[in-house]
Design a protein around this motif. Structure first.
Motif, PDB file in Angstrom:
ATOM      1  N   ILE A  20       0.840  -1.193   0.000  1.00 10.83           N
ATOM      2  CA  ILE A  20       0.000   0.000   0.000  1.00 10.83           C
ATOM      3  C   ILE A  20       0.882   1.252   0.000  1.00 10.83           C
ATOM      4  CG2 ILE A  20      -1.744   1.304   1.258  1.00 10.83           C
ATOM      5  CD1 ILE A  20      -2.770  -1.282  -0.005  1.00 10.83           C
ATOM      6  N   THR A  23       2.329   1.908  -3.446  1.00 15.11           N
ATOM      7  CA  THR A  23       1.275   2.324  -4.375  1.00 15.11           C
ATOM      8  C   THR A  23       0.862   3.765  -4.114  1.00 15.11           C
ATOM      9  OG1 THR A  23       0.479   0.028  -4.431  1.00 15.11           O
ATOM     10  CG2 THR A  23      -0.982   1.723  -5.306  1.00 15.11           C
ATOM     11  N   LYS A  24       0.784   4.142  -2.838  1.00 18.65           N
ATOM     12  CA  LYS A  24       0.458   5.527  -2.501  1.00 18.65           C
ATOM     13  C   LYS A  24       1.524   6.474  -3.051  1.00 18.65           C
ATOM     14  CE  LYS A  24      -2.384   5.079   1.680  1.00 18.65           C
ATOM     15  NZ  LYS A  24      -2.511   5.459   3.104  1.00 18.65           N
ATOM     16  N   PHE A  47      -6.869  -0.157  -9.513  1.00 11.75           N
ATOM     17  CA  PHE A  47      -7.059   0.487  -8.211  1.00 11.75           C
ATOM     18  C   PHE A  47      -7.179   1.994  -8.418  1.00 11.75           C
ATOM     19  CE2 PHE A  47      -5.066  -3.366  -6.258  1.00 11.75           C
ATOM     20  CZ  PHE A  47      -6.081  -3.643  -5.350  1.00 11.75           C
ATOM     21  N   ILE A  52      -7.149   3.858  -2.579  1.00 16.90           N
ATOM     22  CA  ILE A  52      -5.864   3.511  -1.965  1.00 16.90           C
ATOM     23  C   ILE A  52      -5.531   4.455  -0.808  1.00 16.90           C
ATOM     24  CG2 ILE A  52      -3.364   3.409  -2.349  1.00 16.90           C
ATOM     25  CD1 ILE A  52      -4.892   1.002  -3.424  1.00 16.90           C
ATOM     26  N   LEU A  62      -1.444  -5.180  -1.665  1.00 21.77           N
ATOM     27  CA  LEU A  62      -2.678  -4.929  -2.413  1.00 21.77           C
ATOM     28  C   LEU A  62      -3.577  -6.150  -2.481  1.00 21.77           C
ATOM     29  CD1 LEU A  62      -1.322  -2.841  -5.436  1.00 21.77           C
ATOM     30  CD2 LEU A  62      -2.643  -2.000  -3.501  1.00 21.77           C
TER      31      LEU A  62
END
Length: 219
Positions: A20, A23-24, A47, A52, A62
């Motif tokens: 996470i 990805t952020k 996503f 997210i 994820l």
């Protein structure tokens, strides 16, 4: 240039093994609303940035949030209008693209597709935009084209821009040396002209008659 020439691969898809936190960070550094998730060249979904950023435990992967995946894509034969609908329906700035075998081959960027649309002859050719209105059961695409062509005009394109309570509005792009004749014929066929136009002879005549009547009543 074909629309498929705009399929991009600059932003790589992510996998369910991504964290996470990572990805952020990707969303923070890239101007996109969605990330495609691809495993073994197959699209699993996308996503959304908003989803997210609602996840607090950044150490998780994820894979624990597959329920947040959005399912949308375009095949490589999609038209510009189909792509614009997908962008709008999913409030996204990218669309994953799949080939005929459903394999992921890249993505479309909203800005590129808008550029293609905005430079099409439909948009850039010198023309008049006319919006007409009629009862839905009474209007006819073939009749609309016939009215334009019978007045030596050329129809570049049209689309239904509004439909409500049994009434439809159709937006037309017309090339004509005398748009007043085209509009006059539409009115004779009981179409209402919704758009406003400079030097509209019909409206000018109504205005003059109204002014004359007002002066008469004031005598």
């Amino acid at each position: 240039m074909k629309i498929t020439d705009y399929i991009l691969n600059e932003i790589k898809p992510i996998s369910l093994k991504s964290s996470i936190k990572a990805t952020k960070e990707l969303f923070d550094n890239l101007p996109i609303t969605h990330f495609a998730v691809v495993e073994n060249n197959k699209l699993l979904g996308c996503f959304a940035e908003d989803d997210i950023h609602t996840i607090e435990n950044t150490s998780e992967k994820l894979v624990a949030y597959t329920h947040l995946l959005n399912s949308f894509f375009a095949d490589e034969k999609a038209t510009v209008l189909e792509l614009l609908k997908i962008f709008a329906d999913n409030n996204t700035t990218i669309i994953p693209v799949l080939d005929k075998n459903k394999a992921y081959i890249g993505y479309y960027d909203l800005c590129d597709v808008l550029d293609v649309f905005s430079t099409s002859p439909f948009m850039i050719e010198n023309s008049e935009t006319v919006i007409i209105e009629k009862i839905e059961n009474d209007y006819s695409m073939s009749e609309i084209a016939q009215i334009i062509e019978s007045n030596s005009g050329k129809l570049l394109g049209l689309y239904i821009s509004e439909k409500k309570d049994g009434i439809v509005q159709v937006t037309l792009k017309i090339v004509s040396e005398d748009i007043n004749e085209v509009m006059h014929t539409f009115r004779r066929y009981d179409y209402k002209i919704i758009s406003s136009h400079e030097n509209d002879v019909y409206l000018e005549d109504l205005k003059n008659r109204s002014e004359y009547l007002q002066k008469y009543l004031e005598m």
